[in-house]
Design a protein around this motif. Sequence first.
Motif, PDB file in Angstrom:
ATOM      1  N   ALA A 169      -8.766   4.833 -12.061  1.00  0.00           N
ATOM      2  CA  ALA A 169      -8.621   6.243 -11.711  1.00  0.00           C
ATOM      3  C   ALA A 169      -7.297   6.490 -10.982  1.00  0.00           C
ATOM      4  O   ALA A 169      -6.814   5.639 -10.229  1.00  0.00           O
ATOM      5  CB  ALA A 169      -9.789   6.687 -10.826  1.00  0.00           C
ATOM      6  N   HIS A 170      -6.716   7.642 -11.249  1.00  0.00           N
ATOM      7  CA  HIS A 170      -5.516   8.165 -10.578  1.00  0.00           C
ATOM      8  C   HIS A 170      -4.644   7.077  -9.955  1.00  0.00           C
ATOM      9  O   HIS A 170      -4.632   6.873  -8.731  1.00  0.00           O
ATOM     10  CB  HIS A 170      -5.888   9.208  -9.523  1.00  0.00           C
ATOM     11  N   PRO A 171      -3.860   6.336 -10.764  1.00  0.00           N
ATOM     12  CA  PRO A 171      -3.143   5.136 -10.287  1.00  0.00           C
ATOM     13  C   PRO A 171      -2.010   5.390  -9.302  1.00  0.00           C
ATOM     14  O   PRO A 171      -1.477   4.429  -8.755  1.00  0.00           O
ATOM     15  CB  PRO A 171      -2.571   4.538 -11.586  1.00  0.00           C
ATOM     16  N   ASP A 172      -1.640   6.644  -9.074  1.00  0.00           N
ATOM     17  CA  ASP A 172      -0.567   6.898  -8.093  1.00  0.00           C
ATOM     18  C   ASP A 172      -0.975   7.964  -7.089  1.00  0.00           C
ATOM     19  O   ASP A 172      -0.129   8.699  -6.568  1.00  0.00           O
ATOM     20  CB  ASP A 172       0.740   7.279  -8.790  1.00  0.00           C
ATOM     21  N   ALA A 203      -5.999   3.513 -18.157  1.00  0.00           N
ATOM     22  CA  ALA A 203      -5.540   4.181 -16.942  1.00  0.00           C
ATOM     23  C   ALA A 203      -5.626   5.677 -17.152  1.00  0.00           C
ATOM     24  O   ALA A 203      -5.483   6.172 -18.273  1.00  0.00           O
ATOM     25  CB  ALA A 203      -4.102   3.781 -16.605  1.00  0.00           C
ATOM     26  N   GLU A 204      -5.880   6.401 -16.092  1.00  0.00           N
ATOM     27  CA  GLU A 204      -5.989   7.855 -16.204  1.00  0.00           C
ATOM     28  C   GLU A 204      -4.633   8.531 -16.097  1.00  0.00           C
ATOM     29  O   GLU A 204      -3.819   8.190 -15.235  1.00  0.00           O
ATOM     30  CB  GLU A 204      -6.892   8.403 -15.096  1.00  0.00           C
ATOM     31  N   GLN A 205      -4.412   9.482 -16.980  1.00  0.00           N
ATOM     32  CA  GLN A 205      -3.359  10.487 -16.816  1.00  0.00           C
ATOM     33  C   GLN A 205      -4.049  11.629 -16.086  1.00  0.00           C
ATOM     34  O   GLN A 205      -4.640  12.523 -16.663  1.00  0.00           O
ATOM     35  CB  GLN A 205      -2.833  10.907 -18.194  1.00  0.00           C
ATOM     36  N   SER A 206      -4.006  11.552 -14.756  1.00  0.00           N
ATOM     37  CA  SER A 206      -4.877  12.383 -13.928  1.00  0.00           C
ATOM     38  C   SER A 206      -4.185  13.653 -13.433  1.00  0.00           C
ATOM     39  O   SER A 206      -3.038  13.626 -12.989  1.00  0.00           O
ATOM     40  CB  SER A 206      -5.361  11.576 -12.717  1.00  0.00           C
ATOM     41  N   VAL A 233      -0.156   0.621 -22.529  1.00  0.00           N
ATOM     42  CA  VAL A 233      -1.401   0.791 -21.780  1.00  0.00           C
ATOM     43  C   VAL A 233      -2.201   1.942 -22.393  1.00  0.00           C
ATOM     44  O   VAL A 233      -1.640   2.987 -22.732  1.00  0.00           O
ATOM     45  CB  VAL A 233      -1.103   1.088 -20.292  1.00  0.00           C
ATOM     46  N   ARG A 234      -3.494   1.744 -22.529  1.00  0.00           N
ATOM     47  CA  ARG A 234      -4.357   2.814 -23.023  1.00  0.00           C
ATOM     48  C   ARG A 234      -4.510   3.852 -21.915  1.00  0.00           C
ATOM     49  O   ARG A 234      -4.866   3.515 -20.782  1.00  0.00           O
ATOM     50  CB  ARG A 234      -5.724   2.235 -23.413  1.00  0.00           C
ATOM     51  N   ILE A 235      -4.275   5.115 -22.243  1.00  0.00           N
ATOM     52  CA  ILE A 235      -4.270   6.175 -21.244  1.00  0.00           C
ATOM     53  C   ILE A 235      -5.223   7.286 -21.669  1.00  0.00           C
ATOM     54  O   ILE A 235      -5.169   7.755 -22.805  1.00  0.00           O
ATOM     55  CB  ILE A 235      -2.851   6.759 -21.051  1.00  0.00           C
ATOM     56  N   LEU A 236      -6.091   7.721 -20.738  1.00  0.00           N
ATOM     57  CA  LEU A 236      -7.013   8.823 -20.976  1.00  0.00           C
ATOM     58  C   LEU A 236      -6.677   9.977 -20.031  1.00  0.00           C
ATOM     59  O   LEU A 236      -6.409   9.756 -18.850  1.00  0.00           O
ATOM     60  CB  LEU A 236      -8.459   8.398 -20.716  1.00  0.00           C
ATOM     61  N   THR A 237      -6.701  11.183 -20.569  1.00  0.00           N
ATOM     62  CA  THR A 237      -6.483  12.363 -19.738  1.00  0.00           C
ATOM     63  C   THR A 237      -7.701  12.606 -18.846  1.00  0.00           C
ATOM     64  O   THR A 237      -8.843  12.376 -19.250  1.00  0.00           O
ATOM     65  CB  THR A 237      -6.208  13.605 -20.597  1.00  0.00           C
ATOM     66  N   ALA A 238      -7.454  13.099 -17.629  1.00  0.00           N
ATOM     67  CA  ALA A 238      -8.523  13.259 -16.641  1.00  0.00           C
ATOM     68  C   ALA A 238      -8.213  14.439 -15.733  1.00  0.00           C
ATOM     69  O   ALA A 238      -7.119  14.534 -15.188  1.00  0.00           O
ATOM     70  CB  ALA A 238      -8.665  11.987 -15.813  1.00  0.00           C
ATOM     71  N   SER A 239      -9.172  15.323 -15.570  1.00  0.00           N
ATOM     72  CA  SER A 239      -8.960  16.488 -14.695  1.00  0.00           C
ATOM     73  C   SER A 239      -9.236  16.164 -13.238  1.00  0.00           C
ATOM     74  O   SER A 239      -8.655  16.769 -12.349  1.00  0.00           O
ATOM     75  CB  SER A 239      -9.862  17.649 -15.132  1.00  0.00           C
ATOM     76  N   ASP A 240     -10.160  15.222 -12.967  1.00  0.00           N
ATOM     77  CA  ASP A 240     -10.698  14.973 -11.629  1.00  0.00           C
ATOM     78  C   ASP A 240     -11.380  16.232 -11.098  1.00  0.00           C
ATOM     79  O   ASP A 240     -11.252  16.596  -9.929  1.00  0.00           O
ATOM     80  CB  ASP A 240      -9.610  14.502 -10.659  1.00  0.00           C
TER      81      ASP A 240
END
Length: 473
Positions: A169-172, A203-206, A233-240
Amino acid sequence: MIDSHIHLFQGNSGEYTWQLLQSFVEQAQRRGLSTVYLLEHSHQFYEFRDMYRPVADFNEYQRNWLARKMKISLVSYIRFIEQVKSYEIPLTVKFGLEICYIPETESLLQAILSQYKWDFVTGSVHYIDNWGFDHKAEFWNGVDVNRAYKRYYEIMLDLVRSKLFNGLAHPDSIRCFGYYPDYDLTETYINLAKALNEANMYAEQSGGLALNYGFAELGLNPQILSVFKDNGVRILTASDAHKPEHAGENISKLQALLTNDEDGKKHDPSKYWNELYVACGHNKPKYDRWLDKYESILQVSGKTPVIDLGCGFGNDTLYLHERGYQVISCDFSSEALNRLGAFIDQPVTRLFDMTAGLPFATASAKVVIADLSLHYFSWTETKKIIADIRRVLDQGGFLLARVNSVKDVNYGAGQGNVIEENYYCIGGDFKRFFDRTQLEELFVEWKIQYIDEYEMDRYRNNKVLWEIAVVRE
């Protein structure tokens, strides 16, 4: 589109209800999502109390905060999941947890997670050596920012290497209050990218910092995003999202940031394919003989041309011409169609984009071939294309097709940025990978006469694909 990070309940007073879930699903539909990952924070549940003991002991603020948040049992969440799995939901819904990774309590975490088969478990770093860095800006006063960043990413690497999680989740999110180190993070991001790939994690594109902290910049910072993309890296979009009205918030914008080129322009697939076909010259293609088994079907076409959708290098077009069949070769690459004349006398061609509709009359064809050309589209577009092929085929007409399998790891399965389930953006190019369930769903209105999954050796590396023959009844 996917929103891989939506908090369903958050431990607020009340109960899990179908109406609560429905409010999230309806908002997700309004925003055009196909898949949602619903999760809950581990700090909501009594079962994680011992795991958070070092955090609670850190200071009085965190002890009181956890006491306010930890209000329900994990059992109530699991019961709710089992209940709603029997309901009809108009999009794909996955249920999971967001776990705050606290290194010294990893064994406790492992024991809790083993008690239920979650659809996914996302790991996050909210505490640096038990200090909650993302609670209040004033808590950063006097903090050694460089050291905080160093420990943040050391803990994150431990999280990834623990093999307990499916996603990060939200890596940065450490930049939530605008504090940044004065050293270059490139090497740190590269090491993280490599670890994610080794652990087969996404990893999330958060959009969480924009949605929950008021950040002007949306998504991952450009440096870490670039490193993740460069390293596959596999990246999934995420709103949180934490409220129904925020489900799917900014997902289309986050997706655009993933699929744009470095200069911000959207990738042009026709340019890619045109350049590829030009580079290959006019060499005569080699075909495999997958169509041999359909000789009786092809003969039914008679004087009606076989439509070769997405003819590409011309493999199947050449096969058909050499056996005396009339063919209309179709592609959206002008260069693909131009090169056919080098080895076929006066080929009949059509230049068009399948997503814009097939330029053929209703019930005008008896056989359509789509060999490795139907796996480049969103699920909505794919269903639309299949419906249009059905329109073009006469009653009793056949579609003979091959598509990527979810096992096709040599050619991108499970890699790149996840757009939808089994649909990825890989280096700016879109690819879909199918399992049998999805194919059966796609052709539910057809009669399936043949279906098989196997390896093809046409290319340098073996390719795993599905072959299917369906009849328009």
